[in-house]
Scaffold this motif. Sequence first.
Motif, mmCIF file in Angstrom:
data_model
loop_
_atom_site.group_PDB
_atom_site.id
_atom_site.type_symbol
_atom_site.label_atom_id
_atom_site.label_comp_id
_atom_site.label_asym_id
_atom_site.label_seq_id
_atom_site.Cartn_x
_atom_site.Cartn_y
_atom_site.Cartn_z
ATOM 1 N N LEU A 230 10.157 -5.784 -3.683
ATOM 2 C CA LEU A 230 11.370 -5.073 -3.285
ATOM 3 C C LEU A 230 12.295 -4.880 -4.487
ATOM 4 N N LYS A 231 12.325 -5.900 -5.364
ATOM 5 C CA LYS A 231 13.122 -5.756 -6.588
ATOM 6 C C LYS A 231 12.583 -4.618 -7.444
ATOM 7 N N ILE A 232 11.235 -4.576 -7.551
ATOM 8 C CA ILE A 232 10.611 -3.514 -8.344
ATOM 9 C C ILE A 232 10.884 -2.151 -7.708
ATOM 10 N N LEU A 233 10.760 -2.132 -6.371
ATOM 11 C CA LEU A 233 10.956 -0.875 -5.636
ATOM 12 C C LEU A 233 12.375 -0.349 -5.830
ATOM 13 N N ARG A 234 13.358 -1.218 -5.827
ATOM 14 C CA ARG A 234 14.746 -0.799 -5.935
ATOM 15 C C ARG A 234 15.164 -0.578 -7.390
ATOM 16 N N GLY A 235 14.255 -0.920 -8.301
ATOM 17 C CA GLY A 235 14.524 -0.658 -9.715
ATOM 18 C C GLY A 235 13.786 0.582 -10.155
ATOM 19 N N SER A 236 13.115 0.480 -11.254
ATOM 20 C CA SER A 236 12.360 1.615 -11.787
ATOM 21 C C SER A 236 11.150 1.897 -10.926
ATOM 22 N N LYS A 237 10.763 3.123 -10.794
ATOM 23 C CA LYS A 237 9.634 3.498 -9.954
ATOM 24 C C LYS A 237 8.544 4.160 -10.792
ATOM 25 N N ALA B 99 4.976 4.206 -13.162
ATOM 26 C CA ALA B 99 3.599 3.780 -12.885
ATOM 27 C C ALA B 99 3.374 2.338 -13.259
ATOM 28 N N GLN B 100 4.042 1.869 -14.317
ATOM 29 C CA GLN B 100 3.841 0.493 -14.744
ATOM 30 C C GLN B 100 4.300 -0.474 -13.655
ATOM 31 N N ASN B 101 5.438 -0.160 -13.049
ATOM 32 C CA ASN B 101 5.954 -1.041 -12.006
ATOM 33 C C ASN B 101 5.123 -0.965 -10.735
ATOM 34 N N ILE B 102 4.554 0.196 -10.485
ATOM 35 C CA ILE B 102 3.674 0.304 -9.327
ATOM 36 C C ILE B 102 2.448 -0.585 -9.525
ATOM 37 N N THR B 103 1.927 -0.580 -10.771
ATOM 38 C CA THR B 103 0.789 -1.446 -11.081
ATOM 39 C C THR B 103 1.181 -2.911 -10.927
ATOM 40 N N ALA B 104 2.395 -3.254 -11.338
ATOM 41 C CA ALA B 104 2.890 -4.620 -11.190
ATOM 42 C C ALA B 104 2.965 -5.010 -9.717
ATOM 43 N N ALA B 105 3.401 -4.067 -8.884
ATOM 44 C CA ALA B 105 3.454 -4.340 -7.448
ATOM 45 C C ALA B 105 2.080 -4.623 -6.892
ATOM 46 N N GLN B 106 1.106 -3.812 -7.360
ATOM 47 C CA GLN B 106 -0.272 -4.013 -6.873
ATOM 48 C C GLN B 106 -0.785 -5.370 -7.305
ATOM 49 N N ILE C 57 0.847 -1.205 0.000
ATOM 50 C CA ILE C 57 0.000 0.000 0.000
ATOM 51 C C ILE C 57 0.882 1.255 0.000
ATOM 52 N N TYR C 58 1.938 1.244 0.813
ATOM 53 C CA TYR C 58 2.864 2.378 0.825
ATOM 54 C C TYR C 58 3.494 2.559 -0.563
ATOM 55 N N PHE C 59 3.810 1.444 -1.215
ATOM 56 C CA PHE C 59 4.404 1.512 -2.552
ATOM 57 C C PHE C 59 3.436 2.186 -3.530
ATOM 58 N N ILE C 60 2.173 1.738 -3.492
ATOM 59 C CA ILE C 60 1.161 2.314 -4.387
ATOM 60 C C ILE C 60 0.991 3.805 -4.110
ATOM 61 N N LYS C 61 1.105 4.187 -2.815
ATOM 62 C CA LYS C 61 0.960 5.596 -2.436
ATOM 63 C C LYS C 61 2.265 6.377 -2.655
ATOM 64 N N LYS C 62 3.269 5.706 -3.261
ATOM 65 C CA LYS C 62 4.573 6.296 -3.598
ATOM 66 C C LYS C 62 5.386 6.697 -2.376
ATOM 67 N N ASN C 63 5.074 6.059 -1.245
ATOM 68 C CA ASN C 63 5.889 6.259 -0.051
ATOM 69 C C ASN C 63 6.916 5.135 -0.027
ATOM 70 N N HIS C 64 7.961 5.284 -0.846
ATOM 71 C CA HIS C 64 8.887 4.178 -1.097
ATOM 72 C C HIS C 64 9.717 3.806 0.130
ATOM 73 N N GLY C 65 10.055 4.793 0.943
ATOM 74 C CA GLY C 65 10.839 4.499 2.141
ATOM 75 C C GLY C 65 10.088 3.583 3.096
ATOM 76 N N GLN C 66 8.818 3.920 3.352
ATOM 77 C CA GLN C 66 7.997 3.091 4.223
ATOM 78 C C GLN C 66 7.752 1.708 3.603
ATOM 79 N N ALA C 67 7.558 1.688 2.292
ATOM 80 C CA ALA C 67 7.327 0.417 1.611
ATOM 81 C C ALA C 67 8.523 -0.505 1.812
#
Length: 454
Positions: free
Chosen positions: A434-441, A443-450, A403-413
């Motif tokens: 975590l791999k996605i988070l540490r790579g590209s950030k 919108a496509q990757n955020i959707t992938a995380a979700q 959820i933090y990732f989707i909200k773009k709060n990457h540190g908390q995520a």
Amino acid sequence: MLCQKFPKLRTVLGVLYLALLVVMATRTWHRNEVWGTRETLFRSGVKELPQNAKAHYNMANLLKDRGDLERAEHHYRLAIRLYPRHPSYHLNLGTILTNLTEARHCYLEALRLFPNHKGALVNLGSLMIDEGNETGINFIQRALELDSNYFEGLLIMGKAKLAVDDNKSAGHYIKKALSLRPNNLNVRLYHGVYLQQTEQFEPALQEYQYVLSKRKDDIIAMKNAAKIQVLLEKLPEAMTLLKAITQIENNCVESLSLLAHVYKKMGHRHDAVISLAKASNLAPNNTNIQLKYVRALKDNNQTSLARTYLHQLTEKVPNDLHLLWFAFNFSMEDKRIEDAAQFVTDAISIAEKRKDESLKHLYLGQAEIYQNNKDYDRALQFYLKAIDHDYNFVDALVNAGSIYFIKKNHGQAEEYYLRALKINPNNYVANENLKILRGSKNAQNITAAQSAMN
């Protein structure tokens, strides 16, 4: 000399002698008829000696062996009334009484008359154990101290040890009893139970089959053999046994439930529904059985009927957390989110009042509903509540991180993913996100995380 002097006397004596022979032969034939069976012998004893306590005691034992317990009780009580000082009269009466308080009195009276009566010690100890009084085992131990080879004491002690999962001690007593009477059906039965509890399934099954070859309606042997056959994937044999049990036993809820399980594994889902319908009728207050019936209906593509039945259950038993949790999951599977939301809300209200341990799972369920509706703020709120309830709750940590990732709060995520991985390094979702988070950030990757989170 007399016969020579009085010739007619010879004839008279001959007639008398023949008459005597006929009388004696008749009496012998009658007595042989009386002694021909135990029953005729004991009936004769009671009839000819109605005030003889031993005669009534013998008759009572015969009736007990035949299962005529009401008449056996009558004769035991007559024997006690005629001679109250015989301990075995009291003991044997106690063994057939359904009133356990009176049975206990009988055993205590037998021990008052003869403190070292092994049978009374074992029966009293067994009764106390059945009532949940563990000190009963001391009476059985005392009987075995008097006679280390006392078969009944060894068998009862073995059963008592099995009941508390002391398999090592149980094995000692049962094997010794088995060495004394290798063909005794009761010891073979409980030797099977011992083998089953120590996961020696094939030998246990052989013991149950031996018992059933001699005593075909032994319910314990039938049930345990069926359980092993299910475990060993011998499904047709298990089905045959379980169907036989349901014909013998009135309250066969457990067997019907297991039969339904067998039917399901064999692909006979309609038969599974029928078995669980019977079980649910026999046990209307058994929530587990009712829920198995609901699941069987759904598995048989009778979802609408399952849903209706489930709602009726939740109305009948509104405060059952297990039932509400099942209803929540059922509704989520059924894509009926509003129903699921209501069930989990009701469950949380009850669990919070009780401070129940299930709260963390209920909070997780509530969060998933908000997440499903894309209400990420409220979803996060309940994921965090679940974590507050259990600091190491991996599922909640991972979902909160997403959820933090989707909200773009990457540190908390990243923090929440790392916390989850510290507890379970192999968690797939945390690792991938975590791999996605540490790579590209983007919108496509955020959707992938979700998507990975869901």
